[in-house]
Design an enzyme around this catalytic site. Sequence first.
Site, PDB file in Angstrom:
ATOM      1  N   LYS A 226      33.610  36.363  43.365  1.00  7.27           N
ATOM      2  CA  LYS A 226      34.532  35.493  43.810  1.00  7.27           C
ATOM      3  C   LYS A 226      34.423  34.889  45.275  1.00  7.27           C
ATOM      4  CE  LYS A 226      38.056  34.269  41.580  1.00  7.27           C
ATOM      5  NZ  LYS A 226      39.384  32.938  40.837  1.00  7.27           N
ATOM      6  N   ARG A 260      37.922  38.464  32.736  1.00  9.55           N
ATOM      7  CA  ARG A 260      37.237  36.981  32.698  1.00  9.55           C
ATOM      8  C   ARG A 260      36.020  37.530  33.729  1.00  9.55           C
ATOM      9  NH1 ARG A 260      36.963  31.880  35.453  1.00  9.55           N
ATOM     10  NH2 ARG A 260      36.846  30.003  33.844  1.00  9.55           N
TER      11      ARG A 260
END
Length: 280
Positions: A226, A260
């Site tokens: 991210k 994930r």
Amino acid sequence: MKLNCGKHILDLNRPQVMGILNTTPDSFSDGGSYYADGGLNLDLVLRRAQQIQEEGGTIVDIGGESTRPGAAVVSEQQELDRVVPAVEAISKRFDLVISVDTSTPAVMRESAAAGAGLINDVRALTRAGALQAAAATGLPVCVMHMQGDPGTMQANPEYADVVGEVRAYLDGRLAACEAAGIPREKVVYDPGFGFGKNDEHNLELLRRLPELASPDLPLLVGLSRKSMIGRLLDRSVEERLPGSLALAMLSAQRGAHIIRVHDVAATVDVLKLQQLVDRP
């Protein structure tokens, strides 16, 4: 805790690793990875699915619509063309739970018929007809919190209490799911790290992740590569593996059931060690 995903049953008493497979040309990390000669290449898709399975992943998450800020709008037919052939091909060849990352009712229906075992919706089944389509498949659903929409979500997100507001939203979507005929035992929560949250919001969610976890509601967390890792550590996408692994372990320690990720093998190793240390 177990999650019934069609022909598979996931044991969530230990964290399960979900490998990412975006059949898009423009996703932030792996966009375009499975394209050749101008179109989706199923051989490349199958190679990635095989890699996820061999590296210890139990779920493959297939997405045909990029939800990064500023991503291009995708038509229903484009998404169907990107997702359903991949679901069908993987279902025939690999012993993986196939998750479909979609908000589109037709994609939910067609993917379920092709062998999908989980619906993973960043819009939490708020599109017209999505609740009804998801319920009709009989599959479990993951509902995610997002403030705003992908085009505007990072403009200036604000919360009085990010954890309380995320939990209230997800509880509301659970109620909507149950009203539509999706039982509680088929609902998974995702706090939506990076979706309408700034770095401090994300950190607060992670600190207080146990407040979002329930004994009977699985929790899915996606922090892999991210942009917050890039900002906090000054790292490019290619340099974010250590940060991703640290956040995966922290998430598992705080109650996440499904992690994930892009980097399956490394995450599986980290979680195996975490389980060995933390087991009773």
